[in-house]
Design an enzyme around this catalytic site. Structure first.
Site, PDB file in Angstrom:
ATOM      1  CB  ILE A   1     -15.541  42.556  -3.505  1.00  0.00           C
ATOM      2  CG1 ILE A   1     -15.564  44.028  -3.773  1.00  0.00           C
ATOM      3  CG2 ILE A   1     -14.123  42.019  -3.362  1.00  0.00           C
ATOM      4  CD1 ILE A   1     -15.121  44.879  -2.585  1.00  0.00           C
TER       5      ILE A   1
ATOM      6  CG  ASN B   1     -12.877  36.036   2.358  1.00  0.00           C
ATOM      7  OD1 ASN B   1     -12.138  36.247   1.394  1.00  0.00           O
ATOM      8  ND2 ASN B   1     -13.290  34.831   2.680  1.00  0.00           N
TER       9      ASN B   1
ATOM     10  CG  LEU C   1     -11.404  35.344  -2.284  1.00  0.00           C
ATOM     11  CD1 LEU C   1     -11.473  33.823  -2.217  1.00  0.00           C
ATOM     12  CD2 LEU C   1     -10.904  35.785  -3.651  1.00  0.00           C
ATOM     13  CD  GLU C   2     -16.945  35.720   2.148  1.00  0.00           C
ATOM     14  OE1 GLU C   2     -17.922  36.151   2.764  1.00  0.00           O
ATOM     15  OE2 GLU C   2     -16.351  34.674   2.476  1.00  0.00           O
ATOM     16  CG  MET C   3     -18.395  42.184   2.227  1.00  0.00           C
ATOM     17  SD  MET C   3     -19.296  42.646   3.706  1.00  0.00           S
ATOM     18  CE  MET C   3     -20.921  41.999   3.340  1.00  0.00           C
TER      19      MET C   3
END
Lengths: 254, 298
Positions: B63, B103, B105-107
């Site tokens: 994201i 996370n 850094l992810e979603m």
């Protein structure tokens, strides 16, 4: 000697009881049988020093550095009461997720009587810690909380989550604007908080409340918040271990 | 379930046995960015169907353009994985499913808030009811996605034709030579990359670095003897899952073979199996050719 005194105390009490019930002989009602169980509650104050935590309020660390909090929660589990004969009464399945705005944590009914003390875990036992959190129903505190207090990248719970802002200026005279976080978990960091010599009595007819005070400043003993301001446990084990070791000196009976 | 020839039937948790309704629900969720905070990222964002469920990047992008910490692994044959992530930090597929959602850094989202969105959605509540006889919840959410992922298998490769169909012409002479090196004491590759899925799922330090920026398995166990150890990945479709290694630091299969040919860096945790191979240029080509014979034919 102590035991003997206790016993005579009980005799006196029961004598009064007889006298009391005999007064009621006039009306025909049966005396209420003495209850054998009463509710036990932990009344927990989550403090910074002597002050109850309110999120967003500025506090001074023991070294004078200013910080505030946006999250401070911790799991208490495996509560065990120690009876007079040294046998143990586990409060099975009872887990508390303590937060500063709540003081009353019911432990359910326990037998009336005198206890030598109690102990509990700050943290969780290994089996509970690694169970799939989505399998728990909303009737307990293990489903994923918002904000979360569980790690999914290394499946397990955060035993204590501390987040907020701190003044990281060298002299400690700057702005309180640097985000810090202490997420401490991992099986080996579960600590036993020992009050096994804090005797208490659960008397028939009245619920018992044990007052506990948690002091965050004790948990942050020897933590330099300017330089030590982040741990997810695994990525900064020395800091996580220091904080977890401090849990054993962070609780007092009120 | 369409289990490939030579593969055992996978162990599936009794509370999440496959049904068509569950797989279809999981598939819809897998491709739906509803799982991410700003509805920009789905599971598919880093596990593309056209790249054998990897993303072709050294490190995946989450994201807000965030660079994640590791290379995206394929999710084909995930039903056989005994634990998840490069470091094994999630013990079940269902628990793994939570991590990319949470996370940052992810979603960068909250599972409870995903569930709120699903409950408000015009289609999902009915689909969850059909699949699990339950409304959307963290429990049913991670089970549906896992159910779909367990239905994803690799397909027959030319190597499988050679091995299972007794089709000796399925592989070229170069590929057969590469296979001999792979399964022999010259290459020693099969010790870790063995059996039907070309992995033994162990954690190994393959001598990629002298000093690891990412401690790998040690991030979970905290044992210094686990520093630099990562889960051995499957080699099926390896031709299509570049770049390679936990950090995507090797761009091509030739680079990977060259790494193993040199014997790697002398890290104290390096597996004893990683030793200089002294391969000739032709043998390196043969090995790469063999690896390419592990690709799905269709």
């Amino acid at each position: 000697m102590k035991k003997a005194l206790l016993r005579s105390g009980l005799i006196i009490l029961s004598t009064f009881g007889v006298l009391f019930t005999s007064c009621k002989d006039d009306d025909d009602t049966e005396p209420t049988p003495a209850s054998t169980e009463q509710n036990l509650t932990f009344h927990i104050h989550t403090n910074v020093g002597a002050t109850s935590v309110v999120y967003g309020t500025n506090y001074a660390h023991t070294d004078g550095r200013t910080f505030n909090l946006s999250d401070l929660r911790y799991y208490i589990s495996n509560i065990v009461l120690i009876k007079q004969d040294n046998s143990e009464l586990p409060i099975s399945g009872k887990v508390l997720l303590v937060n500063p705005s709540e003081n009353e944590y019911s432990l359910g009914k326990v037998p009336v009587g005198s206890y030598k003390g109690f102990r509990f875990y700050l943290g969780l036992d290994s089996a509970t810690n690694h169970t799939d959190p989505t399998t728990y129903t909303s009737e307990n505190l293990f489903p994923i909380q918002t904000p979360s207090i569980h790690w999914s990248w290394n499946s397990g719970y955060i035993f204590m989550k501390i987040e907020g802002l701190v003044d990281t200026s060298l002299a400690g005279n700057g702005n309180v604007n640097f985000p810090f976080f202490y997420h401490v978990g991992l099986d080996q960091n579960t600590k036993t908080i020992d009050f096994t010599n804090e005797a208490f009595t659960v008397a028939s007819g009245s619920d018992k409340e044990i007052g506990l005070e948690f002091d965050l400043l004790s948990t942050l003993t020897n933590v330099d918040m300017r330089t030590e301001n982040a741990t997810h446990t695994m990525d900064n084990m020395p800091l996580a271990t220091k904080i977890a070791d401090n849990w054993t000196i962070s609780f007092e009976i009120e | 379930m369409d289990v490939p020839k030579g593969f055992p039937y996978p162990n599936i948790p009794p509370d999440n046995l496959p049904t068509a309704n569950r797989i279809n629900l999981g598939k819809k969720l897998f491709f739906d960015p509803i799982l991410s905070r700003d509805s920009s990222k789905s599971c598919n964002s880093c596990h593309h169907t056209d790249k054998k469920f990897t993303d072709g990047l050294a490190l995946s992008i989450g994201i807000d353009g965030n660079l994640t910490l590791r290379n995206s692994m394929t999710i084909l044959n995930t039903a056989y994985q005994p634990y998840f992530f490069w470091d094994g930090g999630a013990p079940t597929l269902e628990q793994q499913t939570l991590a990319p959602i949470e996370n940052p850094l992810e979603m960068d989202f909250d599972v409870n808030l995903v569930v709120e969105r699903l409950i408000q959605h015009s289609e999902y509540p009915e689909l969850f009811q059909k699949a699990y006889d339950l409304p959307p919840s963290p429990y049913t959410l991670v089970r549906a996605i896992s159910n779909y992922e367990r239905s994803l298998f690799t397909k027959k490769s030319r190597y499988d034709e050679y091995l299972y169909d007794n089709n000796t012409s399925a592989l070229t002479a170069s590929e057969i030579n590469g296979m001999t090196i792979f399964f022999g004491e010259q290459g020693e590759c099969f010790h870790c990359h063995g059996e039907y899925n070309f992995t033994d799922y162990s954690f190994k330090n393959n001598g990629l670095y002298l000093s690891y920026a990412d401690s790998g398995r040690a991030r979970i166990t905290t044992n210094s003897s686990d520093v630099g150890k990562f889960k051995v990945p499957s080699l099926r479709n390896v031709e299509h899952t570049a770049p390679y290694m936990h950090d995507g630091s090797r761009a091509t299969l030739e680079d990977v073979i060259e790494h193993y040919n040199t014997g790697g860096q002398p890290h104290p945790n390096k597996s004893g199996l990683i030793q200089p191979l002294n391969l000739t240029p032709q043998e390196k080509i043969d090995l790469v050719n063999f690896l390419k014979s592990l690709s799905d034919k269709e």
